[in-house]
Design an enzyme around this catalytic site. Sequence first.
Site, mmCIF file in Angstrom:
data_model
loop_
_atom_site.group_PDB
_atom_site.id
_atom_site.type_symbol
_atom_site.label_atom_id
_atom_site.label_comp_id
_atom_site.label_asym_id
_atom_site.label_seq_id
_atom_site.Cartn_x
_atom_site.Cartn_y
_atom_site.Cartn_z
ATOM 1 N N LYS A 43 8.664 -16.703 -11.186
ATOM 2 C CA LYS A 43 7.929 -15.553 -11.708
ATOM 3 C C LYS A 43 6.743 -16.039 -12.550
ATOM 4 C CE LYS A 43 8.598 -11.535 -14.616
ATOM 5 N NZ LYS A 43 9.442 -10.891 -15.603
ATOM 6 N N ASN B 259 0.850 -1.200 0.000
ATOM 7 C CA ASN B 259 0.000 0.000 0.000
ATOM 8 C C ASN B 259 0.882 1.246 0.000
ATOM 9 O OD1 ASN B 259 0.590 0.770 2.845
ATOM 10 N ND2 ASN B 259 -0.398 -1.204 3.254
ATOM 11 N N LYS C 201 -11.038 -3.626 18.892
ATOM 12 C CA LYS C 201 -9.637 -4.030 19.082
ATOM 13 C C LYS C 201 -9.114 -3.714 20.484
ATOM 14 C CE LYS C 201 -9.314 -4.436 14.360
ATOM 15 N NZ LYS C 201 -8.553 -4.604 13.168
#
Length: 401
Positions: free
Chosen positions: A287, A208, A344
């Site tokens: 790959k 990300n 959490k």
Amino acid sequence: MTLNGKHVFLGVTGGIAAYKCVELLRLFKKAGADVVVAMTRAATRFVGPATFEVLSENPVLLDLWEGSGSGVAHIEVASKSDLAVIAPATANFIGKLAHGIADDALTTTMLAMTCPVLICPSMNTDMYQNIRVQKNLDLLEESGIHILDPDSGVLACKTAGAGRLPEPWFIFDRACALFYKKDLKGKTILVSAGPTVEAIDPVRFLSNHSSGKMGYAIAGAAEKRGARVILVSGPVSLDAPVGVERVSVESCDQMYDAMLGSLGQADIIIKVAAVGDFKPVSVQAHKIKKNGEQDQGHMTLELTQNKDILKAIGLKKRTNQYLVGFAAETRDLETYAKGKMEKKHLDMIAANIVGKSGSGFKADTNKVKLFTRDGLVTDLPLMSKEKVAHAILDAVVQAIS
Ligand SMILES: Cc1cc2nc3c(=O)[nH]c(=O)nc-3n(C[C@H](O)[C@H](O)[C@H](O)COP(=O)(O)O)c2cc1C
């Protein structure tokens, strides 16, 4: 850090490394400080006072007897200083200051100095290791003066060992650290930062846009406030903040192990890392080829959920550990953030909107809203990530004290 309105006193003594302090002066000036330089007679043999005078935009203090006319120059300078740095500090200067000798402008000013003082010894290794120099350094330290250990390496005298003046950016960083209150002294803070990376095959990965800037700012700020900091970091292009213990990881599993492995030592845990929610079910050994079996114009990548690091910490943490999480959302910030805090078992959540200019991933600034379990809400203005870091630490200190 900005030093606007701060008065910095820079003492330069007669060591070969005096030239490095021109750059140090520039760093203080760039940060906004008003800098007065004092030089010993020996220092002027290495660098001309004119260089310091022009760059500091102040007269250089060279001679006790050349006062400003009205007041007493060395007392005035000492009383308005917020910080004094002596770099390089010769063996001779260290000896004189340790024994209260005041026979020139610099040593006399230093005896009148009441602000924090950072001394940066620099000399030949045998001189540095000389028992008299070491005893003098101990005396200075006992009197509350901060000593910056010299680096080791090849010295100007062609010998190798301890005695080299650290680089100007490092001296600047350690000097700035003296401006902070040490309200986290004795605490260990565990911070996670950056993205996680999940391999698809040997050359491709899922990740990300997290730059690590927010977590690194928190780690650096906590260290400056006196904490021992363990920074578990995904791959980023940032240098570790000075004094921080960095543990480098890539995948969520590695970050999980590193965080849970250090959890027992932590008083405060701040989880800033952007951990990927999913990883490929299997990592291909070779790959993946465009013309391989999967190629029918599309391919399917099967993903499985990653471990939930924050939830695991929330469940395992002791009652005397304080847990802060981050929520990066693109919408419904407050609802998602409060929900995450509950689910959490967090004590505090710092919520920020990503995708807006000046906030979230990659930006140098952030707009954060803090929510605590006991209902406190702090809406911080858009500000630098360093300032956000300090505001979060302020809130944590307030909550645990
Ligand atoms: C070329 C040269 C380099 C020197 N470098 C250093 C040094 O790096 N550190 C040090 O403690 N003394 C060094 N000295 C010795 C100091 O200049 C000497 O002790 C002097 O008296 C220091 O005066 P001050 O402490 O008033 O500046 C050097 C001397 C010379 C001639």
